[in-house]
Design a protein around this motif. Structure first.
Motif, PDB file in Angstrom:
ATOM      1  N   VAL A 114       0.838  -1.205   0.000  1.00 51.54           N
ATOM      2  CA  VAL A 114       0.000   0.000   0.000  1.00 51.54           C
ATOM      3  C   VAL A 114       0.873   1.254   0.000  1.00 51.54           C
ATOM      4  O   VAL A 114       0.575   2.224  -0.713  1.00 51.54           O
ATOM      5  N   ALA A 115       1.952   1.256   0.754  1.00 51.46           N
ATOM      6  CA  ALA A 115       2.859   2.402   0.760  1.00 51.46           C
ATOM      7  C   ALA A 115       3.478   2.608  -0.622  1.00 51.46           C
ATOM      8  O   ALA A 115       3.600   3.745  -1.097  1.00 51.46           O
ATOM      9  N   GLY A 116       3.856   1.530  -1.290  1.00 50.65           N
ATOM     10  CA  GLY A 116       4.376   1.639  -2.650  1.00 50.65           C
ATOM     11  C   GLY A 116       3.340   2.161  -3.618  1.00 50.65           C
ATOM     12  O   GLY A 116       3.644   2.967  -4.507  1.00 50.65           O
ATOM     13  N   TRP A 117       2.098   1.724  -3.448  1.00 48.14           N
ATOM     14  CA  TRP A 117       1.014   2.212  -4.309  1.00 48.14           C
ATOM     15  C   TRP A 117       0.807   3.707  -4.101  1.00 48.14           C
ATOM     16  O   TRP A 117       0.602   4.446  -5.060  1.00 48.14           O
ATOM     17  N   LEU A 118       0.862   4.162  -2.864  1.00 47.62           N
ATOM     18  CA  LEU A 118       0.700   5.591  -2.581  1.00 47.62           C
ATOM     19  C   LEU A 118       1.828   6.420  -3.185  1.00 47.62           C
ATOM     20  O   LEU A 118       1.604   7.517  -3.701  1.00 47.62           O
ATOM     21  N   ILE A 119       3.038   5.902  -3.160  1.00 54.22           N
ATOM     22  CA  ILE A 119       4.162   6.608  -3.778  1.00 54.22           C
ATOM     23  C   ILE A 119       3.967   6.694  -5.280  1.00 54.22           C
ATOM     24  O   ILE A 119       4.186   7.748  -5.891  1.00 54.22           O
ATOM     25  N   LEU A 120       3.548   5.599  -5.909  1.00 55.19           N
ATOM     26  CA  LEU A 120       3.284   5.629  -7.353  1.00 55.19           C
ATOM     27  C   LEU A 120       2.146   6.587  -7.696  1.00 55.19           C
ATOM     28  O   LEU A 120       2.189   7.263  -8.729  1.00 55.19           O
ATOM     29  N   ALA A 121       1.140   6.665  -6.848  1.00 53.15           N
ATOM     30  CA  ALA A 121       0.032   7.585  -7.098  1.00 53.15           C
ATOM     31  C   ALA A 121       0.506   9.034  -7.012  1.00 53.15           C
ATOM     32  O   ALA A 121       0.066   9.876  -7.795  1.00 53.15           O
ATOM     33  N   ARG A 122       1.396   9.329  -6.087  1.00 52.20           N
ATOM     34  CA  ARG A 122       1.939  10.686  -5.996  1.00 52.20           C
ATOM     35  C   ARG A 122       2.802  11.012  -7.210  1.00 52.20           C
ATOM     36  O   ARG A 122       2.791  12.129  -7.704  1.00 52.20           O
ATOM     37  N   LEU A 123       3.558  10.040  -7.698  1.00 50.81           N
ATOM     38  CA  LEU A 123       4.401  10.260  -8.870  1.00 50.81           C
ATOM     39  C   LEU A 123       3.573  10.398 -10.149  1.00 50.81           C
ATOM     40  O   LEU A 123       3.997  11.077 -11.086  1.00 50.81           O
ATOM     41  N   ALA A 124       2.419   9.780 -10.205  1.00 52.76           N
ATOM     42  CA  ALA A 124       1.568   9.853 -11.397  1.00 52.76           C
ATOM     43  C   ALA A 124       1.056  11.264 -11.632  1.00 52.76           C
ATOM     44  O   ALA A 124       0.734  11.624 -12.767  1.00 52.76           O
ATOM     45  N   ARG A 125       0.987  12.067 -10.595  1.00 51.13           N
ATOM     46  CA  ARG A 125       0.517  13.445 -10.743  1.00 51.13           C
ATOM     47  C   ARG A 125       1.464  14.285 -11.578  1.00 51.13           C
ATOM     48  O   ARG A 125       1.072  15.291 -12.152  1.00 51.13           O
ATOM     49  N   SER A 126       2.743  13.896 -11.685  1.00 52.44           N
ATOM     50  CA  SER A 126       3.711  14.688 -12.423  1.00 52.44           C
ATOM     51  C   SER A 126       3.763  14.338 -13.913  1.00 52.44           C
ATOM     52  O   SER A 126       4.523  14.960 -14.651  1.00 52.44           O
ATOM     53  N   LEU A 127       2.981  13.378 -14.345  1.00 53.30           N
ATOM     54  CA  LEU A 127       2.970  12.984 -15.754  1.00 53.30           C
ATOM     55  C   LEU A 127       2.154  13.954 -16.588  1.00 53.30           C
ATOM     56  O   LEU A 127       1.383  14.751 -16.074  1.00 53.30           O
ATOM     57  N   ARG A 128       2.321  13.846 -17.909  1.00 52.58           N
ATOM     58  CA  ARG A 128       1.493  14.636 -18.814  1.00 52.58           C
ATOM     59  C   ARG A 128       0.055  14.162 -18.709  1.00 52.58           C
ATOM     60  O   ARG A 128      -0.223  13.077 -18.224  1.00 52.58           O
ATOM     61  N   LEU A 129      -0.865  14.972 -19.211  1.00 48.27           N
ATOM     62  CA  LEU A 129      -2.295  14.703 -19.026  1.00 48.27           C
ATOM     63  C   LEU A 129      -2.706  13.354 -19.604  1.00 48.27           C
ATOM     64  O   LEU A 129      -3.392  12.572 -18.938  1.00 48.27           O
ATOM     65  N   ARG A 130      -2.302  13.062 -20.836  1.00 46.46           N
ATOM     66  CA  ARG A 130      -2.701  11.795 -21.447  1.00 46.46           C
ATOM     67  C   ARG A 130      -2.110  10.602 -20.695  1.00 46.46           C
ATOM     68  O   ARG A 130      -2.785   9.603 -20.464  1.00 46.46           O
ATOM     69  N   GLN A 131      -0.848  10.707 -20.323  1.00 46.55           N
ATOM     70  CA  GLN A 131      -0.214   9.635 -19.566  1.00 46.55           C
ATOM     71  C   GLN A 131      -0.799   9.527 -18.165  1.00 46.55           C
ATOM     72  O   GLN A 131      -0.892   8.441 -17.603  1.00 46.55           O
ATOM     73  N   ARG A 132      -1.202  10.657 -17.596  1.00 46.05           N
ATOM     74  CA  ARG A 132      -1.763  10.661 -16.249  1.00 46.05           C
ATOM     75  C   ARG A 132      -3.080   9.893 -16.201  1.00 46.05           C
ATOM     76  O   ARG A 132      -3.340   9.145 -15.253  1.00 46.05           O
ATOM     77  N   HIS A 133      -3.909  10.058 -17.223  1.00 43.95           N
ATOM     78  CA  HIS A 133      -5.181   9.333 -17.245  1.00 43.95           C
ATOM     79  C   HIS A 133      -4.957   7.828 -17.301  1.00 43.95           C
ATOM     80  O   HIS A 133      -5.625   7.073 -16.592  1.00 43.95           O
TER      81      HIS A 133
END
Length: 81
Positions: free
Chosen positions: A12-31
């Protein structure tokens, strides 16, 4: 705490870190990344709830929703004309 509960919390901690990192992606990649996070987060949340109990599941469900729905900082800092 059992080994499976500790492993579930680590996942779960790893998933939360990946979710925080996903915010920095471009819009299409973020979706794409957000849908992948939702698809992987549901079984992880079920596993966490099974090993740690319903209160841990509810807590991390609310934390995951907050992380996924939070807007990037550059969008939030715009001022009205």
């Amino acid at each position: 705490m059992t080994h499976s509960a500790i492993l579930a919390l680590a996942v779960v901690a790893g998933w939360l870190i990946l979710a925080r990192l996903a915010r920095s992606l471009r819009l299409r990649q973020r979706h794409r990344a957000l849908w992948a996070l939702v698809a992987t987060g549901v079984p992880i949340l079920g596993w966490l709830t099974y090993t740690c109990g319903p209160w841990a599941g509810i807590g991390f469900l609310s934390l995951g929703v907050l992380v996924l729905l939070r807007l990037p900082m550059r969008v939030r800092t715009r001022t009205a004309p």
